[in-house]
Design an enzyme around this catalytic site. Sequence first.
Site, mmCIF file in Angstrom:
data_model
loop_
_atom_site.group_PDB
_atom_site.id
_atom_site.type_symbol
_atom_site.label_atom_id
_atom_site.label_comp_id
_atom_site.label_asym_id
_atom_site.label_seq_id
_atom_site.Cartn_x
_atom_site.Cartn_y
_atom_site.Cartn_z
ATOM 1 N N ASP A 1 -3.914 4.387 -4.853
ATOM 2 C CA ASP A 1 -4.666 3.944 -3.681
ATOM 3 C C ASP A 1 -3.941 2.930 -2.816
ATOM 4 O OD1 ASP A 1 -4.995 2.123 -5.893
ATOM 5 O OD2 ASP A 1 -6.535 1.096 -4.716
ATOM 6 N N GLY B 1 -6.567 -1.476 -9.045
ATOM 7 C CA GLY B 1 -7.328 -0.823 -10.099
ATOM 8 C C GLY B 1 -6.908 0.613 -10.271
ATOM 9 N N THR C 1 -0.605 -4.315 -9.270
ATOM 10 C CA THR C 1 -0.587 -4.232 -7.811
ATOM 11 C C THR C 1 -0.589 -5.673 -7.322
ATOM 12 O OG1 THR C 1 -2.082 -2.354 -8.008
ATOM 13 C CG2 THR C 1 -1.818 -3.252 -5.815
ATOM 14 N N GLY D 1 -6.349 3.817 -9.252
ATOM 15 C CA GLY D 1 -6.218 4.330 -7.896
ATOM 16 C C GLY D 1 -7.096 5.511 -7.573
#
Lengths: 351, 351
Positions: free
Chosen positions: A248, A269, A217, A271
């Site tokens: 997320d 991380g 991400t 999600g």
Amino acid sequence: MICIRSHRIIVFLLFGIIIFSGCQQTEFESDTQPFCLAIHGGAGTILKKTMTPEIEKEYRDKLEESLQAGFNILKDGGNSLDAVQTAINILEDSPLFNAGKGAVFTNSGTNELDASIMDGNTLNAGAVAGIKKIQNPINLARLVMEKSPHLMMVGEGAEIFAQENGVEFVTPDYFYTERRWQQLQKRLQEEEENNKSLNNTAHQKYEPDFTDSKFGTVGCVSLDQNGDLAAGTSTGGMTNKRFGRVGDSPIIGAGTYANNQTCAVSATGEGEYFIRSLVTHDISALMAYKNMSLHEAANHVIMEKLTKLGGSGGIIAIDKNGNIEMPFNTAGMYRGYIDKDGKMVISIFKN
Amino acid sequence: MICIRSHRIIVFLLFGIIIFSGCQQTEFESDTQPFCLAIHGGAGTILKKTMTPEIEKEYRDKLEESLQAGFNILKDGGNSLDAVQTAINILEDSPLFNAGKGAVFTNSGTNELDASIMDGNTLNAGAVAGIKKIQNPINLARLVMEKSPHLMMVGEGAEIFAQENGVEFVTPDYFYTERRWQQLQKRLQEEEENNKSLNNTAHQKYEPDFTDSKFGTVGCVSLDQNGDLAAGTSTGGMTNKRFGRVGDSPIIGAGTYANNQTCAVSATGEGEYFIRSLVTHDISALMAYKNMSLHEAANHVIMEKLTKLGGSGGIIAIDKNGNIEMPFNTAGMYRGYIDKDGKMVISIFKN
């Protein structure tokens, strides 16, 4: 008599000092609003021993380029949303990070990207998920925020909106990178070997991708000279993901949150854990309702609450006073900041 | 001497009273764990003057059927997740509410449904968005929670997952109801008359649907005999919606949240505002971090914060002690509860 006189002088002096320091404080607050910026390029099992100096340098150079571009906007009086977007665009356009150009492949060999952005001043936000034809998903998230009455758009619908608003499409091969393709092949092979294919196994759980690309991400948080905070996050999702899974990154309060009253946060991380924990909103809530500092709130949420729940990852965060926090509970996190004194710090591994 | 003796007696009596009341308290807590349940069928411009007694009765009967079915599960010792799912299924299967069978039509004449569910005990959650072939989206949300490592799935991917897990599909005509079709036609006609078509107008904002169907959502919150809370929300979205818009119903922390430490909440209203405000998580956070009661937290978030931001809608909520709150800032909200004393209350309009 002397005693009274000196007493009066001391009171006078103290009074003067109080007034003077009050002026100083006011002057400091109005004239030197701090501005600063932090970025991340994902967290995960990033170990020094598995990385060559050349590759490490590539990452560091790109993080520096991103930080500098975002910070220049702030230095020139630009706003946090522009700084966030610009810094993220540079990471999205690099094949190094799992976002934009470097997005991982889904199980069906496509690339499906998610992003979100939030304006701490207005609490406006925009988010897109499952998009396939947009070079810079963070720009589309901002367009959704600014040019539609909606907050979140997914799939083809989001792309129709993009087209109607003049956004150019890229062809699917834009997202082809040999490294990501090989990651998918490796994953598919492992799956076959482990006979974990879900295709004919109803009601069977399957393991998500736990390689370094799992936490891929990119994100940015910013505080500008107006005191406005903003946060943004962009991702290519999980290697070998199926079923239109949404993590997320496009979820406000989970992957991205900004509020001028508290802080701006971008997460990276696992999600599912970040959604269940509402990680980014929770940090803000602890500051607002429990009077925690950014340091206390960010560390409590990541190192205690998230860790206890079994989730892995990290966040970057800036508060309204320009304090920066970047806690993570993984081996490493690509990260960097330029603080309110203009000092740049870039890190990859745990200290 | 008498004085000392009576003093001793008083101390003795007080001690006895303290021990006795302590036992009572413990007995109450362990033997009579309260259980109760609340539902909503959407909030909006629901006015007594625009509703015939016959239609009002139809709504009340269906709300009662839903409440009773959910409560029976709790009474028999069943868990909150089952109660929430059962109560919502009844509302989803009715053409009266904008969820499941009664879902509104999108701009392209399709029905795209969203739902989410959360378990307050484990903080597990499941969510689906943009699904077209599933009769009961809340059941698929629960399946995602229990049978996949993911939390949120959207579009076709979610339906492939459903198929692989043995969920039967319905054909698109299942969702056809004359009332909803006419709502779309009316909306399209108004749009044409107002020349508000977006098709050739890049960068132009368009108005979302502000009829009664705008806030169409159903939801349920429950507290079971184990003290476990759960919340669920299901919706057919917005009449005439475009661009794969996702509202708050499938977003954990916005449309749905449950946490045994605080409360279970399901929301209905202008999704964009509920996402920006993280309405359901915010109520929980105010209870956890600011020691607010459910009454204080729910009313503060809906009647003050959401209203100040310009958002409309409401929530239903239950706390771990069985207190129920249902604040809304619209003209009406289809709602009802059976409280911990077994008393049923059903309401539609403002008091």
